[in-house]
Design an enzyme around this catalytic site. Structure first.
Site, PDB file in Angstrom:
ATOM      1  N   ARG A  17       5.447  -7.611  10.972  1.00 17.16           N
ATOM      2  CA  ARG A  17       4.434  -7.221   9.970  1.00 17.16           C
ATOM      3  C   ARG A  17       3.996  -8.506   9.268  1.00 17.16           C
ATOM      4  NH1 ARG A  17       5.047  -2.152   6.125  1.00 17.16           N
ATOM      5  NH2 ARG A  17       2.787  -2.406   6.069  1.00 17.16           N
ATOM      6  N   ASN A  25      -1.674  -6.753  -2.408  1.00 14.60           N
ATOM      7  CA  ASN A  25      -0.881  -5.514  -2.430  1.00 14.60           C
ATOM      8  C   ASN A  25      -1.612  -4.439  -1.629  1.00 14.60           C
ATOM      9  OD1 ASN A  25       1.464  -4.049  -3.387  1.00 14.60           O
ATOM     10  ND2 ASN A  25       0.100  -2.907  -4.721  1.00 14.60           N
ATOM     11  N   LYS A  26      -1.039  -3.277  -1.579  1.00 16.50           N
ATOM     12  CA  LYS A  26      -1.572  -2.155  -0.796  1.00 16.50           C
ATOM     13  C   LYS A  26      -3.059  -1.943  -1.046  1.00 16.50           C
ATOM     14  CE  LYS A  26       0.235  -0.248   1.616  1.00 16.50           C
ATOM     15  NZ  LYS A  26       0.226  -0.688   3.015  1.00 16.50           N
ATOM     16  N   ASP A  46       2.916  -7.555  -2.240  1.00 17.01           N
ATOM     17  CA  ASP A  46       3.524  -7.976  -0.964  1.00 17.01           C
ATOM     18  C   ASP A  46       3.512  -9.490  -0.815  1.00 17.01           C
ATOM     19  OD1 ASP A  46       2.423  -5.117  -0.559  1.00 17.01           O
ATOM     20  OD2 ASP A  46       3.979  -5.404   0.956  1.00 17.01           O
ATOM     21  N   GLY A  73       7.817  -1.777   2.367  1.00 21.39           N
ATOM     22  CA  GLY A  73       7.953  -2.371   1.034  1.00 21.39           C
ATOM     23  C   GLY A  73       8.495  -3.778   1.214  1.00 21.39           C
TER      24      GLY A  73
HETATM   25  O1  MRU Z   1       2.754  -0.893   3.741  1.00 16.91           O
HETATM   26  P1  MRU Z   1       3.930  -0.809   2.813  1.00 16.91           P
HETATM   27  O2  MRU Z   1       4.338   0.589   2.481  1.00 16.91           O
HETATM   28  O3  MRU Z   1       5.072  -1.670   3.263  1.00 16.91           O
HETATM   29  O4  MRU Z   1       3.355  -1.460   1.483  1.00 16.91           O
HETATM   30  C1  MRU Z   1       4.131  -1.508   0.335  1.00 16.91           C
HETATM   31  C2  MRU Z   1       3.365  -1.980  -0.841  1.00 16.91           C
HETATM   32  O5  MRU Z   1       2.212  -2.336  -0.788  1.00 16.91           O
HETATM   33  C3  MRU Z   1       4.137  -2.110  -2.104  1.00 16.91           C
HETATM   34  O6  MRU Z   1       3.354  -1.791  -3.219  1.00 16.91           O
HETATM   35  C4  MRU Z   1       4.610  -3.573  -2.156  1.00 16.91           C
HETATM   36  O7  MRU Z   1       5.350  -3.881  -0.996  1.00 16.91           O
HETATM   37  C5  MRU Z   1       5.477  -3.854  -3.252  1.00 16.91           C
HETATM   38  S1  MRU Z   1       7.063  -3.279  -2.884  1.00 16.91           S
HETATM   39  C6  MRU Z   1       8.093  -3.536  -4.145  1.00 16.91           C
END
Ligand code: MRU
Length: 356
Positions: free
Chosen positions: A88, A250-251, A240, A52
């Protein structure tokens, strides 16, 4: 927020160690892990024990504190900051936090550096809590409006985990939901499972359960038909990296949800703290999109009949798989950005009115 009725944050500093909740084990096991070295912090980010965007940033800030405790040496600190940024690539909060720490520490003498680093990391953490709380209060107004018109339960769809587990507390996308729930507004959350790491099912649904918020996990492809049937009143997702033209990274899978929302006139909001804004790039093709190990797709982990965690192969052994972790939703599909300073249009003008 709560786990097993006890209030936690996702990260804290205690006795020269950084404490985290190991998110790779949730929801089946609740394990608090110590990070003692910069390498521990880098590994925690890489393996997604912490994940996150805002939480990755906070872990990086504390990681630099650990580097100073290990070796109070400028070249070690510089190398640590580079390794952290490389751990990352997509979430901008990581670089944002490292740059902020390094700027704060530049020119500081050896005797003061640890105290100043720890203080700055704590400020980053407290600021995030504050930002997320305000995101919630600003987003609450939108949910209140919908509830007033609908006079019934507000159905909100979310993707991935942009909950308190992705931040320090409150979350981004979930903060308006938690505030609405506290105010007595009836909400129900459609939680996208979010393959391949299942952050929706394993983390978002889990944290909503712990706070007593009604939610239903759906396969990632279900949102479209729910929107066609009028069963989604709004979407709220996290981000992100938000480009200053309002495009949102985003994801993986967020983009498809935004397209379905547009086609069905469902408001699609993105919640973010200002630490997630990338003021340097305008073209989404410049965003480094993380490609993760294909094994995250080909294998699944869960509890077996003896309550033991097991990992199993679900794909043909010879098949190749590709695992892009993020996608970009163009600003034109975003109804609004919910930030700590207010809700704005997803555009350079909208963001600049709030932040510059
Ligand atoms: O791969 P991750 O679990 O780190 O990805 C997280 C996301 O995509 C969240 O939706 C994003 O970081 C927003 S967190 C407030």
């Amino acid at each position: 927020m709560k786990i097993n009725g006890k209030v936690y944050r996702t990260i804290w500093f205690e006795n020269n160690k950084v404490k985290i909740i190991n998110q790779t084990k949730l929801p089946h096991q609740f394990i608090i892990k110590d990070l003692k070295t910069i390498q521990d912090a880098i590994n925690a980010i890489k393996t997604m024990e912490v994940r996150g965007a805002p939480l990755i940033g906070a872990t990086a800030a504390y990681g630099l504190v650990l580097a100073i405790i290990e070796k109070n040496d400028l070249s070690y600190l510089k190398k640590s900051s580079e390794d952290l940024i490389a751990s990352r690539p997509t979430a901008i909060n990581l670089k944002w936090a490292v740059d902020r720490m390094m700027q704060k520490l530049s020119g500081v003498n050896d005797n003061d550096i640890l105290k100043i680093a720890l203080n700055e990391a704590k400020i980053i953490v407290e600021e995030d809590v504050d930002f997320c709380k305000n995101i919630g209060l600003n987003g609450l107004k939108i949910i209140e409006e919908i509830a007033k018109k609908k006079k019934d339960v507000v159905n909100i769809l979310t993707h991935c985990n942009a909950g308190w587990l992705a931040t320090i507390d409150w979350g981004t996308a979930t903060s308006p939901i938690y505030h609405a729930h506290k105010k007595g507004i009836k909400v129900h959350i459609w939680v996208d499972e979010t393959r391949p790491r299942n952050q929706g099912a394993n983390l978002t649904s889990h944290e909503l359960n712990e706070e007593g918020i009604p939610n239903t996990i759906i396969a990632d492809n279900t949102g479209g038909i729910l929107m066609q049937r009028g069963q989604v009143d709004m979407c709220i997702v996290g981000t992100d990296r938000t480009l200053y033209n309002g495009d949102v990274c985003n994801k993986i899978g967020t983009y498809l949800k935004a397209l379905a929302a547009k086609d069905n006139n469902v408001p699609f909001y993105v919640a973010l703290p200002s630490s997630t804004i990338d003021w340097n790039i305008k073209n989404h093709k410049e965003i480094p999109i993380e490609e993760r190990n294909a094994e995250e797709l080909s294998h699944v982990e869960g509890l077996d009949k003896d309550n033991k965690l097991q990992k199993v192969l679900i794909y043909p052994q010879k098949s190749k798989a590709m695992n892009l972790a993020f996608d970009v939703t163009p600003a034109k599909y975003v109804t609004g950005l919910i930030t700590e300073k207010g809700v704005c249009e997803a555009s350079e003008k909208g963001l600049k009115e709030l932040f510059k």
